[in-house]
Each structure stands twice: as C-alpha cells, then as structure tokens.
Design a protein around this motif. Structure first.
Motif, PDB file in Angstrom:
ATOM      1  N   THR A   1       2.816  86.164 -23.899  1.00 53.71           N
ATOM      2  CA  THR A   1       3.683  87.179 -23.298  1.00 53.71           C
ATOM      3  C   THR A   1       3.475  87.173 -21.789  1.00 53.71           C
ATOM      4  N   LEU A   2       4.564  87.050 -21.043  1.00 51.09           N
ATOM      5  CA  LEU A   2       4.492  87.014 -19.594  1.00 51.09           C
ATOM      6  C   LEU A   2       5.278  88.177 -19.001  1.00 51.09           C
ATOM      7  N   LYS A   3       4.662  88.854 -18.038  1.00 53.19           N
ATOM      8  CA  LYS A   3       5.357  89.893 -17.288  1.00 53.19           C
ATOM      9  C   LYS A   3       5.961  89.228 -16.054  1.00 53.19           C
ATOM     10  N   ILE A   4       7.283  89.294 -15.933  1.00 48.39           N
ATOM     11  CA  ILE A   4       7.993  88.589 -14.882  1.00 48.39           C
ATOM     12  C   ILE A   4       8.489  89.572 -13.827  1.00 48.39           C
ATOM     13  N   LYS A   5       8.058  89.364 -12.593  1.00 42.73           N
ATOM     14  CA  LYS A   5       8.541  90.181 -11.483  1.00 42.73           C
ATOM     15  C   LYS A   5       9.896  89.660 -11.003  1.00 42.73           C
ATOM     16  N   LEU A   6      10.876  90.559 -10.905  1.00 47.99           N
ATOM     17  CA  LEU A   6      12.206  90.224 -10.412  1.00 47.99           C
ATOM     18  C   LEU A   6      12.609  91.242  -9.343  1.00 47.99           C
ATOM     19  N   GLY A   7      13.803  91.027  -8.751  1.00 47.59           N
ATOM     20  CA  GLY A   7      14.324  92.040  -7.856  1.00 47.59           C
ATOM     21  C   GLY A   7      14.634  91.590  -6.444  1.00 47.59           C
ATOM     22  N   ASP A   8      14.479  90.292  -6.139  1.00 49.03           N
ATOM     23  CA  ASP A   8      14.732  89.856  -4.769  1.00 49.03           C
ATOM     24  C   ASP A   8      15.925  88.911  -4.660  1.00 49.03           C
TER      25      ASP A   8
ATOM     26  N   GLU B   1      -0.420  92.624 -27.574  1.00 49.92           N
ATOM     27  CA  GLU B   1      -0.395  91.367 -26.828  1.00 49.92           C
ATOM     28  C   GLU B   1      -0.648  91.666 -25.353  1.00 49.92           C
ATOM     29  N   THR B   2      -1.696  91.074 -24.812  1.00 46.99           N
ATOM     30  CA  THR B   2      -1.974  91.209 -23.387  1.00 46.99           C
ATOM     31  C   THR B   2      -1.087  90.240 -22.617  1.00 46.99           C
ATOM     32  N   ASP B   3      -0.368  90.749 -21.615  1.00 47.57           N
ATOM     33  CA  ASP B   3       0.487  89.868 -20.832  1.00 47.57           C
ATOM     34  C   ASP B   3      -0.209  89.454 -19.532  1.00 47.57           C
ATOM     35  N   TYR B   4       0.408  88.505 -18.855  1.00 54.78           N
ATOM     36  CA  TYR B   4      -0.057  88.054 -17.543  1.00 54.78           C
ATOM     37  C   TYR B   4       1.150  88.084 -16.613  1.00 54.78           C
ATOM     38  N   THR B   5       0.962  88.617 -15.411  1.00 50.88           N
ATOM     39  CA  THR B   5       2.091  88.833 -14.511  1.00 50.88           C
ATOM     40  C   THR B   5       2.344  87.626 -13.614  1.00 50.88           C
ATOM     41  N   LEU B   6       3.618  87.203 -13.573  1.00 58.64           N
ATOM     42  CA  LEU B   6       4.050  86.157 -12.661  1.00 58.64           C
ATOM     43  C   LEU B   6       4.714  86.790 -11.448  1.00 58.64           C
ATOM     44  N   SER B   7       4.205  86.473 -10.269  1.00 57.55           N
ATOM     45  CA  SER B   7       4.765  86.955  -9.025  1.00 57.55           C
ATOM     46  C   SER B   7       6.153  86.352  -8.796  1.00 57.55           C
TER      47      SER B   7
ATOM     48  N   PHE C   1       0.788  87.576  -3.782  1.00 55.64           N
ATOM     49  CA  PHE C   1       1.463  88.174  -4.928  1.00 55.64           C
ATOM     50  C   PHE C   1       2.651  88.972  -4.410  1.00 55.64           C
ATOM     51  N   LYS C   2       3.848  88.620  -4.886  1.00 52.94           N
ATOM     52  CA  LYS C   2       5.069  89.207  -4.353  1.00 52.94           C
ATOM     53  C   LYS C   2       5.844  89.954  -5.425  1.00 52.94           C
ATOM     54  N   THR C   3       6.299  91.171  -5.083  1.00 52.39           N
ATOM     55  CA  THR C   3       7.192  91.944  -5.930  1.00 52.39           C
ATOM     56  C   THR C   3       8.418  92.320  -5.102  1.00 52.39           C
ATOM     57  N   ALA C   4       9.338  93.058  -5.707  1.00 50.55           N
ATOM     58  CA  ALA C   4      10.526  93.495  -4.980  1.00 50.55           C
ATOM     59  C   ALA C   4      10.185  94.514  -3.900  1.00 50.55           C
ATOM     60  N   LEU C   5       9.011  95.133  -3.991  1.00 47.54           N
ATOM     61  CA  LEU C   5       8.618  96.166  -3.030  1.00 47.54           C
ATOM     62  C   LEU C   5       7.737  95.650  -1.906  1.00 47.54           C
TER      63      LEU C   5
ATOM     64  N   ALA D   1       4.667  92.278  -0.591  1.00 42.63           N
ATOM     65  CA  ALA D   1       3.856  91.087  -0.837  1.00 42.63           C
ATOM     66  C   ALA D   1       2.444  91.401  -0.378  1.00 42.63           C
ATOM     67  N   GLN D   2       1.439  90.961  -1.141  1.00 45.04           N
ATOM     68  CA  GLN D   2       0.063  91.273  -0.767  1.00 45.04           C
ATOM     69  C   GLN D   2      -0.844  90.073  -0.956  1.00 45.04           C
ATOM     70  N   ASN D   3      -1.878  90.035  -0.136  1.00 44.43           N
ATOM     71  CA  ASN D   3      -2.843  88.938  -0.179  1.00 44.43           C
ATOM     72  C   ASN D   3      -4.227  89.398  -0.621  1.00 44.43           C
ATOM     73  N   PHE D   4      -4.344  90.666  -1.016  1.00 43.93           N
ATOM     74  CA  PHE D   4      -5.619  91.169  -1.508  1.00 43.93           C
ATOM     75  C   PHE D   4      -5.357  92.234  -2.579  1.00 43.93           C
ATOM     76  N   ALA D   5      -6.338  92.479  -3.395  1.00 46.35           N
ATOM     77  CA  ALA D   5      -6.268  93.520  -4.416  1.00 46.35           C
ATOM     78  C   ALA D   5      -7.242  94.627  -4.047  1.00 46.35           C
ATOM     79  N   ASN D   6      -6.784  95.855  -4.152  1.00 41.42           N
ATOM     80  CA  ASN D   6      -7.577  97.007  -3.732  1.00 41.42           C
ATOM     81  C   ASN D   6      -7.451  98.094  -4.790  1.00 41.42           C
ATOM     82  N   GLY D   7      -8.559  98.676  -5.202  1.00 45.43           N
ATOM     83  CA  GLY D   7      -8.479  99.727  -6.206  1.00 45.43           C
ATOM     84  C   GLY D   7      -9.810 100.411  -6.450  1.00 45.43           C
ATOM     85  N   TRP D   8      -9.802 101.293  -7.443  1.00 44.69           N
ATOM     86  CA  TRP D   8     -10.981 102.086  -7.798  1.00 44.69           C
ATOM     87  C   TRP D   8     -11.257 101.945  -9.291  1.00 44.69           C
TER      88      TRP D   8
END
Length: 268
Positions: A159-166, A132-138, A19-23, A25-32
């Motif tokens: 509804t799609l959340k689109i990551k941009l910035g690169d 509307e629940t969106d889904y994020t595109l890397s 999953f890649k954003t402008a900040l 890229a990650q290969n795992f999800a981590n949270g609480w």
C-alpha cells in the motif's frame, strides 16, 4: 490502566531527499515524541508533528499544551479505555490536535502492551483482516515515483500513500495509471493536501473510477473549512474520503528515522 509518568522529547533530522507535497517542500523532519508509562511498567509512544499551515500546531504550542496542561492532568489517573482518555483530554483543551493525538497514540500503545496483545487483536478485526502500513511517496515525476515504488514493493509494502496536488487533474490521474500499469498488487491512498476545489475533486474521482485505479482512500482534497462541500462530495464520490485536518484530527507519521531510546536518555 493508570498512567504514572509522562516524558517529552524533540527531534530534528535531515532527510536524504527533499519531501514535497502540495503545501510545501522540506529537507528535514521535525517533531515531538511522547512517552507514557503505565502502572505495569510498560511504555507507550506517540508523535506530534508541528504544521502551522495544516493543523495550526507549532513547536511552542505542542510543548506548552503537553507539559503544562495534558501531562499534569493524566498522571495518576485510571482510564478504562482509549475513548475515556480521548474524552478526558478533549475537555482539558480544544484545538492543539497534534499534542492530543500524540497522547492518544501513546495511550493506545500502552493498552495494547498492558494486555499483551497486538493492534489487530486489540481492535478485533476478524479472521483474514489486517492493518496495512503504507509508505508515502513525495510529489515527483512518474519515473522517479515508479522507481521508488518498486523499491518499496520489494521491501514488502503493498500500500502506497501518494502525494498529489501540483498538476492538472488529468495529469495526476495519468501518473497513477502509469504507476498502476507498472506495479503488481499495489493499492493507493491518495493525499491531495487541500490542493483541489470541488470541481477538480469530482473530476479526479470520476477519472480514477473510469480507469479502475486501486484507490483505498482520498485524503483532504479540499481546503480546511469546506465542510459543506465535503458533505456534497461524500454523496458523489466512488472512493472513501478522509478529511482529518478539517475535523482537527492530526496526521500520524512514523518515527523510524530516529532512535526513541536515544531521545529519552535526554528527555525532560
């Protein structure tokens, strides 16, 4: 509504694809995951995501602020509404937005369940209006994003959340035009993850408007700390701006990738 118990559980899972954003890229999800229990016996859930580069929250700060400060203070207290809870927590601790948001999410979930209603009815949106629940595109190339978007559309997402910035602003807009030309009844929520400057943000807004792109919101186009520039953008933009990071509000993402029940069989 009285909160009678609080639990906290950590998760870390591998992602199927990077999953890649402008900040980053990650290969795992981590949270609480926060689980709150009301006096009526219902459970409310919230999520806190560590992100040092975005909100400044770490695993250690989330764990400490929840276990040592927030949980002990809210157990046994009555809260008239979600606003009262948020106000109370904000006076306990500043910053630490991920932890505070997780408790706010969990409390909102409790209010809705205790009242036996749903999110739309709770906020009284009115007839014909809905969330509307969106889904994020890397971040990816046009073809890969389109293929993923088509799969999501078939699953019912409109509804799609689109990551941009690169990339260059013109190419970012061309990517959205390409997606829009090949998709039906889809709207976009843009997330630039602080990647643009003032000039680039204005350029994107103008090109998106000229191309009549179905954009609902544009999130965090500028870096944290650019409040004056944001004030300027608000007066110029054709689209609503979200700047939650700069106002120390957390990012909420779903936790469908893990089993909440399994998490809390071992929760502390």
């Amino acid at each position: 509504m009285k909160i009678v118990d609080c639990k906290l559980a950590h998760y870390s899972v591998s992602l199927k694809t990077t999953f890649k954003t402008a900040l980053h890229a990650q290969n795992f999800a981590n949270g609480w995951i926060v689980r709150l229990k009301s006096e009526m016996g219902n459970y409310g859930y919230g999520e806190a995501i560590p992100s040092l580069r975005v909100t400044g929250d770490s695993d250690a700060s989330i764990f400490g602020s929840l276990k040592e400060i927030i949980f002990p203070a809210i157990i046994g207290k009555n809260f008239e509404n979600i606003g009262k809870l948020d106000d109370f927590v904000s006076k306990l601790i500043t910053q630490n937005s991920a932890a505070r948001n997780a408790v706010s999410e969990g409390t909102l979930d409790l209010f809705i369940k205790d009242e036996g209603t749903n999110l739309e009815s709770f906020f009284n949106l009115g007839k014909g209006k809905k969330f509307e629940t969106d889904y994020t595109l890397s971040i990816n190339n046009e073809l890969n994003m389109l293929n993923e978007a088509k799969k999501l559309s078939k699953k019912g997402f409109s509804t799609l959340k689109i990551k941009l910035g690169d990339d260059l602003i013109e190419k970012e807009v061309q990517k959205l035009v390409y997606l829009n030309d090949h998709l039906e009844n889809i709207s976009f929520r843009i997330d630039a993850n602080q990647a643009w400057n003032l000039r680039g943000s204005l350029r994107f807004d103008q090109l998106a408007f000229e191309n009549r792109l179905p954009i609902e919101t544009i999130e965090q186009p500028l870096p944290i700390g650019f409040e004056d520039e944001y004030s300027y953008l608000i007066g110029k933009f054709h689209f609503p701006i979200k700047y939650e990071y700069s106002s120390s509000k957390p990012i909420g993402n779903g936790c469908s990738i893990v089993s909440i029940g399994n998490l809390f069989s071992k929760a502390s």
